[in-house]
Design a protein around this motif. Structure first.
Motif, PDB file in Angstrom:
ATOM      1  N   TYR A 203      -9.941  36.175 -30.769  1.00 21.81           N
ATOM      2  CA  TYR A 203     -10.911  36.569 -29.677  1.00 21.81           C
ATOM      3  C   TYR A 203     -12.459  36.387 -29.983  1.00 21.81           C
ATOM      4  O   TYR A 203     -12.999  36.156 -28.974  1.00 21.81           O
ATOM      5  CB  TYR A 203     -10.597  38.328 -29.851  1.00 21.81           C
ATOM      6  CG  TYR A 203     -11.904  39.135 -29.218  1.00 21.81           C
ATOM      7  CD1 TYR A 203     -12.204  39.152 -28.008  1.00 21.81           C
ATOM      8  CD2 TYR A 203     -12.720  39.636 -30.417  1.00 21.81           C
ATOM      9  CE1 TYR A 203     -13.416  39.699 -27.538  1.00 21.81           C
ATOM     10  CE2 TYR A 203     -13.821  39.984 -29.722  1.00 21.81           C
ATOM     11  CZ  TYR A 203     -14.262  40.034 -28.325  1.00 21.81           C
ATOM     12  OH  TYR A 203     -15.334  40.665 -28.084  1.00 21.81           O
TER      13      TYR A 203
ATOM     14  N   ARG B 174     -10.319  44.175 -14.166  1.00 27.30           N
ATOM     15  CA  ARG B 174      -9.532  43.672 -14.840  1.00 27.30           C
ATOM     16  C   ARG B 174      -9.482  42.275 -15.185  1.00 27.30           C
ATOM     17  O   ARG B 174      -8.926  41.533 -16.224  1.00 27.30           O
ATOM     18  CB  ARG B 174      -8.144  43.741 -13.738  1.00 27.30           C
ATOM     19  CG  ARG B 174      -6.812  42.986 -14.214  1.00 27.30           C
ATOM     20  CD  ARG B 174      -5.761  43.411 -13.147  1.00 27.30           C
ATOM     21  NE  ARG B 174      -4.391  42.589 -13.495  1.00 27.30           N
ATOM     22  CZ  ARG B 174      -4.171  41.497 -12.622  1.00 27.30           C
ATOM     23  NH1 ARG B 174      -4.988  41.436 -11.631  1.00 27.30           N
ATOM     24  NH2 ARG B 174      -3.097  41.036 -12.783  1.00 27.30           N
TER      25      ARG B 174
ATOM     26  N   GLY C 163      -2.718  35.078 -17.710  1.00 30.65           N
ATOM     27  CA  GLY C 163      -4.361  34.871 -17.531  1.00 30.65           C
ATOM     28  C   GLY C 163      -4.696  34.301 -16.238  1.00 30.65           C
ATOM     29  O   GLY C 163      -5.945  34.308 -15.663  1.00 30.65           O
TER      30      GLY C 163
ATOM     31  N   LEU D 264     -11.910  40.797 -16.926  1.00 28.78           N
ATOM     32  CA  LEU D 264     -12.333  40.607 -18.437  1.00 28.78           C
ATOM     33  C   LEU D 264     -11.169  40.605 -19.393  1.00 28.78           C
ATOM     34  O   LEU D 264     -10.834  39.741 -20.023  1.00 28.78           O
ATOM     35  CB  LEU D 264     -13.215  41.845 -18.840  1.00 28.78           C
ATOM     36  CG  LEU D 264     -14.601  41.577 -17.927  1.00 28.78           C
ATOM     37  CD1 LEU D 264     -15.451  42.924 -18.612  1.00 28.78           C
ATOM     38  CD2 LEU D 264     -15.227  40.511 -18.138  1.00 28.78           C
ATOM     39  N   GLY D 265     -10.012  41.636 -19.204  1.00 28.51           N
ATOM     40  CA  GLY D 265      -8.784  41.383 -19.866  1.00 28.51           C
ATOM     41  C   GLY D 265      -8.194  39.957 -19.827  1.00 28.51           C
ATOM     42  O   GLY D 265      -7.573  39.432 -20.565  1.00 28.51           O
ATOM     43  N   LEU D 266      -8.065  39.313 -18.367  1.00 29.75           N
ATOM     44  CA  LEU D 266      -7.400  38.173 -18.310  1.00 29.75           C
ATOM     45  C   LEU D 266      -8.161  37.115 -18.668  1.00 29.75           C
ATOM     46  O   LEU D 266      -7.520  36.269 -19.089  1.00 29.75           O
ATOM     47  CB  LEU D 266      -7.194  38.047 -16.714  1.00 29.75           C
ATOM     48  CG  LEU D 266      -6.383  39.071 -15.902  1.00 29.75           C
ATOM     49  CD1 LEU D 266      -6.569  38.807 -14.565  1.00 29.75           C
ATOM     50  CD2 LEU D 266      -4.935  38.907 -16.643  1.00 29.75           C
TER      51      LEU D 266
ATOM     52  N   GLY E 198     -11.987  33.969 -27.225  1.00 31.48           N
ATOM     53  CA  GLY E 198     -12.105  35.199 -26.239  1.00 31.48           C
ATOM     54  C   GLY E 198     -13.301  35.526 -25.883  1.00 31.48           C
ATOM     55  O   GLY E 198     -13.717  35.725 -24.416  1.00 31.48           O
TER      56      GLY E 198
ATOM     57  N   LEU F  49     -14.931  35.457 -22.027  1.00 30.15           N
ATOM     58  CA  LEU F  49     -15.501  36.698 -21.307  1.00 30.15           C
ATOM     59  C   LEU F  49     -16.959  36.266 -20.818  1.00 30.15           C
ATOM     60  O   LEU F  49     -17.498  36.711 -19.713  1.00 30.15           O
ATOM     61  CB  LEU F  49     -15.673  37.851 -22.372  1.00 30.15           C
ATOM     62  CG  LEU F  49     -14.397  38.360 -22.927  1.00 30.15           C
ATOM     63  CD1 LEU F  49     -14.689  39.421 -24.048  1.00 30.15           C
ATOM     64  CD2 LEU F  49     -13.973  39.328 -21.699  1.00 30.15           C
TER      65      LEU F  49
ATOM     66  N   GLU G  67      -9.924  37.016 -21.458  1.00 30.39           N
ATOM     67  CA  GLU G  67      -9.691  37.091 -22.929  1.00 30.39           C
ATOM     68  C   GLU G  67      -8.319  36.269 -23.171  1.00 30.39           C
ATOM     69  O   GLU G  67      -8.187  35.649 -24.311  1.00 30.39           O
ATOM     70  CB  GLU G  67      -9.687  38.398 -23.498  1.00 30.39           C
ATOM     71  CG  GLU G  67      -9.512  38.754 -24.800  1.00 30.39           C
ATOM     72  CD  GLU G  67      -9.699  40.025 -25.252  1.00 30.39           C
ATOM     73  OE1 GLU G  67      -9.508  40.627 -26.188  1.00 30.39           O
ATOM     74  OE2 GLU G  67     -10.383  41.083 -24.497  1.00 30.39           O
ATOM     75  N   LYS G  68      -7.449  36.442 -22.439  1.00 29.33           N
ATOM     76  CA  LYS G  68      -6.088  36.178 -22.663  1.00 29.33           C
ATOM     77  C   LYS G  68      -6.016  34.488 -22.254  1.00 29.33           C
ATOM     78  O   LYS G  68      -5.372  33.959 -23.269  1.00 29.33           O
ATOM     79  CB  LYS G  68      -4.969  36.697 -21.439  1.00 29.33           C
ATOM     80  CG  LYS G  68      -4.639  38.185 -21.878  1.00 29.33           C
ATOM     81  CD  LYS G  68      -3.425  38.544 -20.841  1.00 29.33           C
ATOM     82  CE  LYS G  68      -2.988  39.998 -21.352  1.00 29.33           C
ATOM     83  NZ  LYS G  68      -1.973  40.312 -20.406  1.00 29.33           N
TER      84      LYS G  68
END
Length: 650
Positions: free
Chosen positions: A470, A490, A564, A492-494, A474, A478, A496-497
């Motif tokens: 991360y 949502r 992602g 931002l989470g993708l 990650g 971001l 990071e993946k």
């Protein structure tokens, strides 16, 4: 009138007097099936021009085949006369042949004069009666009719009618024709033709009969060198044209010129013996030439990056030194320089963005590159830790606007003063953070990731590795997503993946090199599960256990890629090409690693330049969907391997 089946090109032609729609379908089919390279050219051009190019191409193709594919010269001349009568009827508004039914639409829409079309027929007629050329003027005069009209037709199609551009186009087209002549000497001899100026051959002691007899010696080498030199000068003469037309057309012009020069290079590389061999350019080389032309176009966008009118930012190093003023535009320019020098895949994606977003990614990349360099260079741990601490403090100072630090009553040197590059790139970085509402913690977390590399050599669990990934990757996802633009949290989470997937791909590829540097990133719990020791990464080749372990980690990465990839639909439309390129490139790298059976213990696994260039082209001109964002060549094999890996993992 042409007899049915007399030449191959008649096989799919519609009946005379067909509708414009039917005629245009035919010219499109002909252009995209009969001549392989044309598919690339038409793909690069604006879609509104595609059909017009197909129509003009169909005319040229038919005329060429009538002159070259009809074996009897008298019959060929008869057919070329028939073709010119069809051309006359087209310009009188009475087209009959399907090619001219389609071409009429183009002639009217683009106001194209008859002369270039008629000139081509003069060249094809000349080929039936003239087999030798006594001097350079005779050869160049032939090119006036055989090559130059094509360039002028392209200019008409694209809206250019001035003499200056036409003359530059003539130089390029003549050079291309000459390069083709020198490449095809052996083929032309089979047809009884010699395009080499006989006076030039005589100047090197070669007679016409010796060329016919294919006598290759130093005289022929010297002759070819002279012909190639004169041809190169014509390419140079026409080169300014690419900068005087629409940037999309310039890609085609660059590609034609690079291709012609590559032909000359191939002749030189193979020893100049075109009497017996035809030097060829491989498909990989053609793709690379195309990629370089496309990259030149994209880099041209960088040079035209919009001026923002940003105000100068003042930084002070020490009270005793004069004030240093850094204009933010200059700061961005330095960021681009750093990014360019890295030769990273990441940098190619910049050019698929608008000017301000492109600048923003350059600023982020330059910061990340310089921070990473602190952690990687040198052996003094304390100096590295101090360097990263200075970067953290310099970042804070730049964000808050504080220019000096105090220790009690004593003024201390500002951190940026100890980091020469910081004063140059931080103004652009701060401007980027403000423009795209980017939290400072992302960049602080990235510095923390670099600090982890200084003291942590192994990771006991995947959760601990995930924390590291991360911080170093990650955070990149971001920050880039803020630049790409999004409205759904949502995203931002993708992001990071995807960053984690990128980093896992790099870890798998570099497992052997990292071990030699004293680092093992793969989780200890996974090593234990597959019976692998850290020392196994130092071997000359992967053991069975290591391959199974790497396959298991690859499955993790693929799952992250697949999850992602949904980010593509959540970012701004003008940013999707850049994201598509990043994800497609890294997933292709993972696919390549799988395809070689995880043989990552020798030469570093890389994607060929030609393949990467084609990815850039697809990202720039293709459709971007979740279905095609991943490179899935080995998907079926990967699933089989992945299932086995999961069973092993328990």
């Amino acid at each position: 009138m042409l007899l049915p089946g007399e030449i191959d090109i008649t096989r799919h032609a519609p009946e005379p007097g067909c509708s414009p729609a039917v005629a245009q379908r035919y010219t499109r089919w002909l252009a995209t099936h009969h001549y392989e390279n044309f598919k690339v050219v038409s793909w690069l051009l604006p879609k509104a021009l595609h059909q017009h190019f197909y129509n003009v191409y169909a005319y040229c193709r038919w005329a060429d085949d009538l002159g070259d594919e009809v074996p009897d010269a008298a019959r060929a001349l008869e057919m070329l006369d028939w073709w010119e009568r069809e051309l006359d009827a087209c310009y009188e508004g009475k087209p009959s042949h399907p090619v001219f039914v389609a071409l009429r639409e183009t002639i009217v829409a683009k106001v194209i004069p008859k002369q270039p079309f008629a000139d081509l027929l003069k060249a094809f007629r000349q080929d039936q009666t003239v087999k030798r050329y006594p001097n350079w003027n005779a050869v160049l005069n032939y090119c006036v009719y055989s090559a130059n009209p094509v360039g002028r037709l392209v200019l008409y199609l694209c809206g250019y009618r001035d003499e200056q551009r036409q003359l530059l186009s003539d130089a390029t087209c003549t050079a291309l024709q000459l390069a083709n002549f020198w490449q095809d000497v052996s083929r032309d001899l089979e047809k009884g033709r010699i395009y080499i100026p006989l006076d030039a051959a005589a100047a090197h002691g070669l007679s016409e009969s010796e060329i016919v007899e294919r006598r290759f010696d130093d005289r022929y080498v010297c002759l070819m060198k002279e012909l190639i030199a004169r041809t190169r000068s014509l390419f140079a003469e026409g080169s300014p044209l690419a900068k005087m037309v629409d940037r999309r057309l310039s890609v085609d012009l660059e590609m034609f010129t690079r291709g012609g020069l590559a032909v000359l290079d191939a002749i030189e590389t193979t020893g100049y013996d075109t009497l017996h061999h035809r030097p060829a350019i491989s498909k990989g080389k053609q793709a690379l030439l195309f990629g370089r032309s496309l990259l030149a176009y994209l880099i041209g966008l960088d040079r035209k990056s919009e001026k923002s009118g940003r105000i100068p930012v003042t930084l002070r190093a020490e009270q005793s030194t004069p004030e240093t003023r850094v204009v933010i535009d200059d700061s961005y320019a330095e960021c681009h320089r750093i990014a360019r020098a890295s030769h990273s895949n990441f940098y190619h994606a910049f050019f698929l963005l608008s000017g301000s977003k492109r600048d923003a990614l350059a600023a982020l990349y330059a910061f990340m590159r310089l921070v990473d360099d602190v952690a990687d260079e040198g052996a003094d741990l304390t100096a590295k830790q101090r360097g990263l601490a200075n970067w953290r403090a310099a970042l804070d100072d730049a964000i808050t606007g504080h220019e000096r630090h105090f220790d009690g009553n004593a003024a201390m040197t500002a951190p940026a003063a100890t980091l020469g590059a910081a004063a140059e790139i931080l103004p652009a970085l701060v401007d980027t953070m403000q423009r795209y509402k980017m939290p400072a913690r992302y960049l602080h977390d990235l510095i923390s990731g670099a600090e982890m590399d200084l003291t942590i050599q192994t990771y006991p669990t995947f959760d601990r590795l995930r924390e590291y990934c991360y911080r170093v990757a990650g955070t990149v996802g971001l920050t880039c997503t803020h630049v790409f633009g999004f409205s759904n949290a949502r995203a931002l989470g993708l992001a990071e993946k995807l960053g984690l997937a990128f980093q896992l791909t790099n870890i798998i590829r570099d497992v052997h090199e990292d071990y030699k540097l004293g680092r093992v990133y793969l989780p200890e719990e996974d090593l234990l599960r597959y019976g692998v020791s850290p020392e196994d990464f130092g071997r000359g080749e992967a053991t069975l256990g290591v391959r199974e372990l790497l396959r298991f980690e690859a499955e993790r990465a693929w799952q992250l890629y697949e999850e992602g990839s949904a980010l593509l639909g959540l970012i701004d439309a003008d940013s999707r090409g850049a994201l598509w390129l990043l994800v497609h490139t890294y997933s292709a790298l993972l696919s390549r690693i799988e395809s070689v059976g995880f043989a990552v213990f020798g030469e570093r696994v890389r994607l060929p330049k030609a393949e990467k260039m084609m990815f850039i082209a697809k990202a720039r001109f293709g459709r971007h969907t979740e279905e095609n964002i991943l490179e899935k060549r080995d998907r079926d094999r990967r699933r089989v391997g992945g299932t086995g890996s999961r069973r092993r993992a328990g």
